[in-house]
Design a protein around this motif. Sequence first.
Motif, PDB file in Angstrom:
ATOM      1  N   ASP A 111     -21.011 -22.004 -19.026  1.00 31.88           N
ATOM      2  CA  ASP A 111     -21.637 -21.085 -19.970  1.00 31.88           C
ATOM      3  C   ASP A 111     -20.674 -20.792 -21.115  1.00 31.88           C
ATOM      4  O   ASP A 111     -19.962 -19.793 -21.116  1.00 31.88           O
ATOM      5  CB  ASP A 111     -22.044 -19.787 -19.274  1.00 31.88           C
ATOM      6  N   CYS A 112     -20.607 -21.720 -22.066  1.00 29.14           N
ATOM      7  CA  CYS A 112     -19.829 -21.514 -23.283  1.00 29.14           C
ATOM      8  C   CYS A 112     -20.485 -22.323 -24.393  1.00 29.14           C
ATOM      9  O   CYS A 112     -21.337 -23.167 -24.132  1.00 29.14           O
ATOM     10  CB  CYS A 112     -18.357 -21.884 -23.091  1.00 29.14           C
ATOM     11  N   SER A 113     -20.103 -22.048 -25.633  1.00 30.17           N
ATOM     12  CA  SER A 113     -20.775 -22.703 -26.748  1.00 30.17           C
ATOM     13  C   SER A 113     -20.291 -24.145 -26.908  1.00 30.17           C
ATOM     14  O   SER A 113     -19.120 -24.453 -26.701  1.00 30.17           O
ATOM     15  CB  SER A 113     -20.543 -21.918 -28.044  1.00 30.17           C
ATOM     16  N   SER A 114     -21.230 -24.995 -27.237  1.00 31.52           N
ATOM     17  CA  SER A 114     -20.941 -26.404 -27.479  1.00 31.52           C
ATOM     18  C   SER A 114     -22.058 -26.994 -28.321  1.00 31.52           C
ATOM     19  O   SER A 114     -23.196 -26.532 -28.255  1.00 31.52           O
ATOM     20  CB  SER A 114     -20.830 -27.175 -26.165  1.00 31.52           C
ATOM     21  N   THR A 115     -21.739 -27.997 -29.095  1.00 38.08           N
ATOM     22  CA  THR A 115     -22.770 -28.704 -29.847  1.00 38.08           C
ATOM     23  C   THR A 115     -23.450 -29.761 -28.978  1.00 38.08           C
ATOM     24  O   THR A 115     -24.460 -30.309 -29.363  1.00 38.08           O
ATOM     25  CB  THR A 115     -22.178 -29.372 -31.094  1.00 38.08           C
ATOM     26  N   TYR A 116     -22.879 -30.030 -27.806  1.00 37.36           N
ATOM     27  CA  TYR A 116     -23.435 -31.025 -26.887  1.00 37.36           C
ATOM     28  C   TYR A 116     -24.213 -30.330 -25.775  1.00 37.36           C
ATOM     29  O   TYR A 116     -23.983 -29.164 -25.474  1.00 37.36           O
ATOM     30  CB  TYR A 116     -22.314 -31.877 -26.280  1.00 37.36           C
ATOM     31  N   THR A 163     -21.761 -29.293 -37.004  1.00 40.73           N
ATOM     32  CA  THR A 163     -22.041 -28.016 -36.342  1.00 40.73           C
ATOM     33  C   THR A 163     -20.783 -27.468 -35.689  1.00 40.73           C
ATOM     34  O   THR A 163     -20.486 -26.271 -35.765  1.00 40.73           O
ATOM     35  CB  THR A 163     -23.158 -28.179 -35.299  1.00 40.73           C
ATOM     36  N   MET A 164     -20.011 -28.334 -35.041  1.00 40.87           N
ATOM     37  CA  MET A 164     -18.785 -27.911 -34.400  1.00 40.87           C
ATOM     38  C   MET A 164     -17.791 -27.363 -35.425  1.00 40.87           C
ATOM     39  O   MET A 164     -17.136 -26.347 -35.189  1.00 40.87           O
ATOM     40  CB  MET A 164     -18.141 -29.075 -33.630  1.00 40.87           C
ATOM     41  N   MET A 165     -17.698 -28.011 -36.574  1.00 40.54           N
ATOM     42  CA  MET A 165     -16.779 -27.544 -37.612  1.00 40.54           C
ATOM     43  C   MET A 165     -17.212 -26.178 -38.132  1.00 40.54           C
ATOM     44  O   MET A 165     -16.386 -25.306 -38.398  1.00 40.54           O
ATOM     45  CB  MET A 165     -16.698 -28.545 -38.773  1.00 40.54           C
ATOM     46  N   LYS A 166     -18.511 -25.954 -38.265  1.00 36.48           N
ATOM     47  CA  LYS A 166     -19.020 -24.647 -38.690  1.00 36.48           C
ATOM     48  C   LYS A 166     -18.725 -23.584 -37.641  1.00 36.48           C
ATOM     49  O   LYS A 166     -18.370 -22.460 -37.977  1.00 36.48           O
ATOM     50  CB  LYS A 166     -20.537 -24.710 -38.950  1.00 36.48           C
ATOM     51  N   MET A 167     -18.851 -23.948 -36.356  1.00 33.71           N
ATOM     52  CA  MET A 167     -18.539 -23.007 -35.264  1.00 33.71           C
ATOM     53  C   MET A 167     -17.065 -22.629 -35.313  1.00 33.71           C
ATOM     54  O   MET A 167     -16.711 -21.464 -35.160  1.00 33.71           O
ATOM     55  CB  MET A 167     -18.875 -23.623 -33.901  1.00 33.71           C
ATOM     56  N   ASP A 168     -16.198 -23.601 -35.512  1.00 28.99           N
ATOM     57  CA  ASP A 168     -14.754 -23.359 -35.560  1.00 28.99           C
ATOM     58  C   ASP A 168     -14.374 -22.460 -36.731  1.00 28.99           C
ATOM     59  O   ASP A 168     -13.476 -21.645 -36.633  1.00 28.99           O
ATOM     60  CB  ASP A 168     -13.973 -24.672 -35.652  1.00 28.99           C
TER      61      ASP A 168
END
Length: 171
Positions: A111-116, A163-168
């Motif tokens: 249960d953590c955020s991921s683009t996958y 998406t991952m870069m935006k999350m970071d």
Amino acid sequence: MARHDNPSIGFSEEDARHLHHPHDDALVVSIQAGDYNMHRVLVDNGSLADIIYYPAFQYMGIGKERLTPTNAPLIGFGGTRVYPLGVVMLLVTVGDYPQQITKDVAFLVVDCSSTYNIILRRPTFNAWKAVTSTYHLMVKFPTEYGVGELRENQVAARECYVTMMKMDNHL
């Protein structure tokens, strides 16, 4: 159909001709997990754990009662520890009929955020005798009926990266 024992696995430039080059994209594929066609599946040759992220687990409608407890944490790059919610066994199918394989895979539910949605690990591919090529963005594996293929989704890989870069940037 003719059966093949120990088919030879190789890659050619023809396997890579439909890709946008040059690239350094992650190997992102689609598989069947349980009764669902699961997209945004990362093939991670460095991972030692098969992971399904909790939103995908919920989407599949699998009840928490199917989880087997585990207390072994996953350790990330920065030494951060993530404790899985549990382990779930799912029947995974890769490839196209008849060059496909179907196997049970034990996934850690995280249960953590991921683009996958899912990460497939190196030991799973080793058990399948699969060969990955990051240049060709594909996986090939032996089946009873020849060599099966699991091709990338280069657009999905790039969308996941963005998406991952935006999350970071929001952390």
